[in-house]
Design a protein around this motif. Structure first.
Motif, PDB file in Angstrom:
ATOM      1  N   MET A   1       0.912  -1.153   0.075  1.00 43.36           N
ATOM      2  CA  MET A   1      -0.014  -0.031   0.091  1.00 43.36           C
ATOM      3  C   MET A   1       0.911   1.251  -0.069  1.00 43.36           C
ATOM      4  N   ASP A   2       0.653   1.999  -0.868  1.00 46.00           N
ATOM      5  CA  ASP A   2       1.180   3.487  -0.831  1.00 46.00           C
ATOM      6  C   ASP A   2       0.969   4.167   0.161  1.00 46.00           C
ATOM      7  N   ALA A   3       1.942   5.270   0.337  1.00 47.26           N
ATOM      8  CA  ALA A   3       1.535   6.286   1.408  1.00 47.26           C
ATOM      9  C   ALA A   3       0.303   6.966   1.525  1.00 47.26           C
ATOM     10  N   LEU A   4      -0.036   7.342   0.375  1.00 52.82           N
ATOM     11  CA  LEU A   4      -1.324   8.188   0.203  1.00 52.82           C
ATOM     12  C   LEU A   4      -2.605   7.174   0.745  1.00 52.82           C
ATOM     13  N   HIS A   5      -2.653   5.880   0.304  1.00 56.38           N
ATOM     14  CA  HIS A   5      -3.491   5.129   0.589  1.00 56.38           C
ATOM     15  C   HIS A   5      -3.386   4.880   2.447  1.00 56.38           C
ATOM     16  N   THR A   7      -2.088   6.724   4.733  1.00 59.59           N
ATOM     17  CA  THR A   7      -2.502   7.966   5.353  1.00 59.59           C
ATOM     18  C   THR A   7      -4.235   8.093   5.204  1.00 59.59           C
ATOM     19  N   ASP A   8      -4.592   7.859   4.113  1.00 57.67           N
ATOM     20  CA  ASP A   8      -6.178   8.011   4.006  1.00 57.67           C
ATOM     21  C   ASP A   8      -6.905   7.241   5.205  1.00 57.67           C
ATOM     22  N   GLU A   9      -6.330   6.018   5.455  1.00 55.46           N
ATOM     23  CA  GLU A   9      -6.702   5.131   6.410  1.00 55.46           C
ATOM     24  C   GLU A   9      -6.800   5.696   7.714  1.00 55.46           C
ATOM     25  N   LEU A  10      -5.621   6.373   7.997  1.00 54.11           N
ATOM     26  CA  LEU A  10      -5.083   6.846   9.462  1.00 54.11           C
ATOM     27  C   LEU A  10      -5.749   8.362   9.451  1.00 54.11           C
ATOM     28  N   PHE A  11      -6.047   9.088   8.661  1.00 58.29           N
ATOM     29  CA  PHE A  11      -6.566  10.429   8.793  1.00 58.29           C
ATOM     30  C   PHE A  11      -7.879  10.384   8.480  1.00 58.29           C
ATOM     31  N   PHE A  12      -8.553   9.745   7.497  1.00 59.75           N
ATOM     32  CA  PHE A  12     -10.084   9.831   7.462  1.00 59.75           C
ATOM     33  C   PHE A  12     -10.727   8.651   7.802  1.00 59.75           C
ATOM     34  N   SER A  13     -10.436   7.570   7.515  1.00 61.22           N
ATOM     35  CA  SER A  13     -11.491   6.344   8.189  1.00 61.22           C
ATOM     36  C   SER A  13     -11.347   6.157   9.462  1.00 61.22           C
ATOM     37  N   ARG A  14     -10.243   6.274  10.106  1.00 63.55           N
ATOM     38  CA  ARG A  14     -10.229   6.125  11.777  1.00 63.55           C
ATOM     39  C   ARG A  14     -10.598   7.344  12.300  1.00 63.55           C
ATOM     40  N   ASN A  15     -11.031   8.650  11.815  1.00 63.20           N
ATOM     41  CA  ASN A  15     -11.458   9.669  12.709  1.00 63.20           C
ATOM     42  C   ASN A  15     -12.776   9.928  12.013  1.00 63.20           C
ATOM     43  N   GLY A  16     -13.426   9.295  10.961  1.00 62.30           N
ATOM     44  CA  GLY A  16     -14.804   9.318  10.744  1.00 62.30           C
ATOM     45  C   GLY A  16     -15.015  10.862   9.900  1.00 62.30           C
ATOM     46  N   LEU A  17     -13.852  11.084   9.096  1.00 61.21           N
ATOM     47  CA  LEU A  17     -13.609  12.240   8.393  1.00 61.21           C
ATOM     48  C   LEU A  17     -13.960  11.933   7.064  1.00 61.21           C
ATOM     49  N   ASP A  18     -14.655  12.553   6.226  1.00 58.40           N
ATOM     50  CA  ASP A  18     -15.101  12.453   4.802  1.00 58.40           C
ATOM     51  C   ASP A  18     -14.136  13.299   3.923  1.00 58.40           C
ATOM     52  N   LEU A  38      -3.378  22.166   3.720  1.00 57.65           N
ATOM     53  CA  LEU A  38      -3.919  21.507   5.195  1.00 57.65           C
ATOM     54  C   LEU A  38      -2.803  20.559   5.280  1.00 57.65           C
ATOM     55  N   PHE A  39      -2.219  20.432   6.415  1.00 55.17           N
ATOM     56  CA  PHE A  39      -1.207  19.573   7.039  1.00 55.17           C
ATOM     57  C   PHE A  39      -1.706  18.792   7.967  1.00 55.17           C
ATOM     58  N   LEU A  40      -1.716  17.361   7.479  1.00 58.29           N
ATOM     59  CA  LEU A  40      -2.141  16.490   8.591  1.00 58.29           C
ATOM     60  C   LEU A  40      -1.024  15.573   9.268  1.00 58.29           C
ATOM     61  N   GLU A  41      -1.060  15.219  10.382  1.00 59.49           N
ATOM     62  CA  GLU A  41       0.034  14.616  10.976  1.00 59.49           C
ATOM     63  C   GLU A  41      -0.362  13.676  11.865  1.00 59.49           C
ATOM     64  N   MET A  42       0.401  12.471  12.157  1.00 58.24           N
ATOM     65  CA  MET A  42       0.360  11.591  13.240  1.00 58.24           C
ATOM     66  C   MET A  42       1.525  11.249  13.417  1.00 58.24           C
TER      67      MET A  42
END
Length: 479
Positions: A1-5, A7-18, A38-42
């Motif tokens: 899985m590439d970095a974009l996919h 981080t999509d899981e980390l930032f959107f799916s896990r946090n209920g964000l669309d 917009l800079f998203l970070e974990m």
């Protein structure tokens, strides 16, 4: 899985964000601005330290958040939060939009699509090595150091690891992502002989998994080096004072290049005209033969980045070539205002900080001389094989650096180790006085952290052996 996919899981799916709603929010908020993102970070961070024969500290921290900014001319409208929720994003968007409203700029072009080939693993170094194995590693390091020499009185061993995931979303819908591991191993020893106590330290690190260091063939040499430096200091004499020839060793002594020259080549200082190198592109700013690059594309290196914190690909940027100033390190904002291209040097400490031009791995390229040839050419001077701390004034280029390992040299022969040698001068002057450049360029072992405007980021430094004429040495004995 590439970095974009990932981080999509980390930032959107896990946090209920669309994802589409968030991208639309960014586009609406930054409408009319010159640039922004917009800079998203974990980030996950773990640090263990073994001292006085026992585990002294063990910390683990997880953090996540975002920073939303709009760039309007030379100004930034910026809001950040330590939570990933739609409510927090909307509050930030309202704040940023109110500051940026009324501006009718032309949105800056996005970074080139795509990214460098990944320069490091995306696996989490904190999860690949069990906590018990990390403690056992530190115990072995402590035992090995104490058994190496009866003069060892104190040992401190440490291991620090982090895993950072980022995603950058621009108002045009372009998205960029990176996942960055980072580990560092450190060792410090204190020795005592005839009532005199001295210390020595060593370390190594990079963007890979911590289990890389479980092999004793890797960590034992670091302890040997720390002990060598400590014992060397037991025999050191007071450093001389005065102006004299200096030879700098290969590798970590490149920190002087980083501080005295590198910071002065960052775009923000030069756009504002506050650097000693401002307005000097195309001019001779160093001796012939001196070539300095900033290279963020080296695999697994501490200062490397697949993309910077604005989504721009990191690059191999020539700053000085054969003594001629070729360019500066740029983030997007300063590059746009100076009418040049960004160089992949936009970096920030975390989501709570604005990006600015920062170095990655900065080093001087090889010359033609053997290190032994350079040292043997000295009549009288100091061979600074390793450096401690230092500081520089960007406006004047003046610097002060302390040598952690240095020797007297007379008639080409290395003599007694000296303690307390401090090098004093200015970056441009020192660069113009380089007379010999070695062919033994080394990068540091992966321990560098750079501070600027209250922000710290990991960096790399390096250089070959160098000979510099006429540098002032601050010591306690007259030369």
């Amino acid at each position: 899985m590439d970095a974009l996919h990932q981080t999509d899981e980390l930032f959107f799916s896990r946090n209920g964000l669309d994802k589409d709603h968030v991208c639309g929010l960014v586009a609406d908020t930054l409408n009319g601005a010159d640039d922004g993102d917009l800079f998203l970070e974990m980030r996950h961070t773990e640090a263990l330290a073994f001292d006085d024969g026992r585990l002294k500290t063990a910390t683990y921290d997880e953090s996540s958040g975002f920073g939303l900014r709009a760039i309007v001319g030379e100004a930034d409208a910026f809001a950040h939060a330590g939570e990933l929720s739609e409510a927090a994003l909307r509050r930030a968007a309202e704040t940023v939009a109110s500051v940026a409203s009324g501006h009718s700029g032309t949105l800056a072009l996005p970074p080139l699509s795509g990214a460098n080939k990944p320069l490091y693993t995306s696996d989490n170094p904190l999860e690949h090595t069990a906590f018990e194995d990390k403690v056992a590693l530190l115990q072995k390091m402590d035992a090995y150091a104490r058994a190496s020499d009866p003069r060892v009185k104190q040992v401190t061993a440490s291991v620090v690891g982090s895993w950072q995931a980022v995603q950058i979303i621009r108002p045009d819908g372009e998205r960029f992502a990176d996942i960055r591991p980072l580990v560092r191993l450190g060792i410090a020893v204190v020795v005592e002989q005839n009532g005199r106590m001295e210390s020595g330290s060593s370390g190594m690190g990079g963007r890979f998994l911590l289990n890389h260091y479980l092999d004793e063939a890797l960590w034992q040499p670091e302890i040997d080096e720390a002990l060598r430096l400590a014992l060397l200091n037991l025999d050191s004499i007071a450093a001389p004072a005065g102006e004299m020839e200096i030879v700098l060793g290969a590798g970590w002594p490149g920190v002087m290049l980083h501080e005295a020259v590198g910071h002065g080549l960052e775009g923000d200082f030069n756009r504002k005209g506050t650097s000693v190198f401002s307005g000097r592109i195309g001019e001779q700013v160093a001796a012939k033969g001196v070539t300095v690059v900033d290279n963020g594309t080296l695999a697994d290196r501490r200062g490397s980045l697949t993309i910077d914190d604005e989504g721009t690909r990191s690059g191999h940027n020539t700053l000085i070539e054969d003594g001629i100033l070729k360019g500066y390190m740029q983030d997007r904002q300063n590059a746009r205002l100076m009418g040049v291209e960004p160089t992949g040097n936009g970096r920030r400490q975390s989501y709570a900080h604005l990006p600015m031009p920062r170095m990655t791995n900065t080093y001087m390229e090889n010359g033609a001389y053997e290190a032994e040839e350079i040292i043997s050419s000295m009549k009288k001077g100091i061979y600074a094989a390793n450096f401690g701390g230092g500081q520089v004034d960007i406006t004047s280029g003046k610097f002060v650096f302390s040598a952690s390992e240095a020797y007297m040299v007379e008639n080409g022969k290395i003599g007694a180790p000296v303690k307390g040698a401090t090098l004093i001068g200015s970056g441009p002057d020192a660069m113009s006085k380089i007379t010999m450049i070695g062919n033994d360029m080394e990068l540091d072992p992966g321990i560098g952290t750079c501070g600027k405007s209250g922000q710290s980021v990991p960096v790399g430094v390096g250089q070959p052996t160098l000979k510099i004429g006429g540098i002032t040495v601050g010591g306690t004995q007259a030369a």
